[in-house]
Design an enzyme around this catalytic site. Sequence first.
Site, PDB file in Angstrom:
ATOM      1  N   CYS A   1     -98.669  -8.199  37.303  1.00 52.37           N
ATOM      2  CA  CYS A   1     -99.994  -9.107  37.352  1.00 52.37           C
ATOM      3  C   CYS A   1    -101.091  -7.734  37.418  1.00 52.37           C
ATOM      4  O   CYS A   1    -101.010  -7.090  37.102  1.00 52.37           O
ATOM      5  CB  CYS A   1     -99.642  -9.946  37.237  1.00 52.37           C
ATOM      6  SG  CYS A   1    -100.353 -10.264  39.660  1.00 52.37           S
TER       7      CYS A   1
ATOM      8  N   ARG B   1    -100.207 -13.227  40.434  1.00 51.92           N
ATOM      9  CA  ARG B   1     -99.817 -13.966  39.603  1.00 51.92           C
ATOM     10  C   ARG B   1     -98.382 -14.526  39.392  1.00 51.92           C
ATOM     11  O   ARG B   1     -97.657 -15.107  38.966  1.00 51.92           O
ATOM     12  CB  ARG B   1    -100.332 -14.224  38.428  1.00 51.92           C
ATOM     13  CG  ARG B   1    -102.104 -14.700  38.259  1.00 51.92           C
ATOM     14  CD  ARG B   1    -102.553 -13.898  37.182  1.00 51.92           C
ATOM     15  NE  ARG B   1    -103.605 -12.772  37.015  1.00 51.92           N
ATOM     16  CZ  ARG B   1    -103.903 -11.778  36.299  1.00 51.92           C
ATOM     17  NH1 ARG B   1    -104.241 -12.825  35.148  1.00 51.92           N
ATOM     18  NH2 ARG B   1    -104.249 -10.508  36.483  1.00 51.92           N
TER      19      ARG B   1
END
Lengths: 146, 302
Positions: free
Chosen positions: B252, B257
């Site tokens: 990410c 994430r």
Amino acid sequence: MTTAAALPPGLADLVDEFEAVTAKDRLQLLLELSRELPDLPEHLVGQRDSLEQVHECQTPLFMAVALSDDERVQLHFDAPPEAPTTRGFASILHTGLHDEPAQTVLDVPDDFYVRLGLAEAVSPLRLRGMAAMLARIKRNVREQTR
Amino acid sequence: MALPHDNDPKLASYAHPERLVTTEWLSRHLDAASGPDAGLAVVESDEDVLLYDTGHIPGAVKVDWHTELNDPLTRDYVDGARFAELMSEKGIGRDTTVVIYGDKNNWWAAYALWVFSLFGHPDVRLLDGGRAKWTQEDHPMTTEVPQRSRTSYPVVERDDSAIRAFRDDVLAHLGKPMVDVRSPGEYSGELLHMPDYPQEGAVRGGHIPGAANVPWAKAAAEDGTFKPRDELEKLYQGEAGLSPQDQVVAYCRIGERSSHTWFVLTHLLGYPNVRNYEGSWTEWGNTVRVPIAAGTEPGSAP
């Protein structure tokens, strides 16, 4: 060159308070401040469109910057309870800058928050939100005093 | 010493149901998180460093991703000695069952779980639905910080080989399956940072050539729990074209994430070869002479 004297009294007191305690207690102090952030005044409640969003903060933070008739800066913030760090930053600026003369606010050094000593307890990345809030306050004040 | 697994039928459909517990299970086993021989440690890991202090699950301790799991000097995670000290200080033993939960769909909780996994902590689980589900169901919260007895967590060296990828690993991986879990705007290159988040300083916008785009939060349902297995399969196997036999790299912006997606692919769908490239776009987007692709198509490696 900026000097410590450029800080308005309320903000200078807060900086002193933060400087006087350990990194862990600074976090506690920030938490207390987050609880003291005043609610939006009635005329701004539900008026999110008329507030400015601070995009640099990790959590949605909205603010309104206005000038009173005698050119004192009126600050209002809106941030959710699940964003206590952001609320704490806003509360520092509210405690230190609300109702101060426009020029006093413009004279606050952009990097004053370094002296709060929060980098270790909060992390530098998170602190960027505070720098962004101050920059946006100043920009608003500048536009309104022109 | 480990606590029993949660036999909830929704969890049972996942590849590794032992990696999740429901709020109902935690509520039933919360007593095990206190007392001198507590076999359970509940850990809160949030984006907001102060959120735990405003109220948390009774008995839970805080682990902060930024100030406690990262090495302050090297861009890396803490080493075995520091992790051992952190765990000992929090009262977590090597045989303690750890249940992690947090804000924002367990985003940072999944990141903490991934770091625990680098040290091979045997029994570490996520609370399905995280902090939001727990509070919405009106389970108890407290501001009382628990006093867990200090433990002597052994020094275990971090093993980066299985679930972590570095830039050179990704260069060697070009042409094989990758999943970019950022927002569509970041993937195409239109945005250099998350919508509404600070700019973290990448000089180019786009993605690693060949990577499919599946924003991480698509794996979460409305209530913050993970979507059922069939929906996750549709998302990652159907739309993104991955298959369980693939070697997959997820990334990410700074690796948080993608830890969430790593958890989904590894523990919920049972992919054995998924690595998280946590250097992610802040490294790749600034690295001299590595290829990128811009626009909405995955593109291919030169």
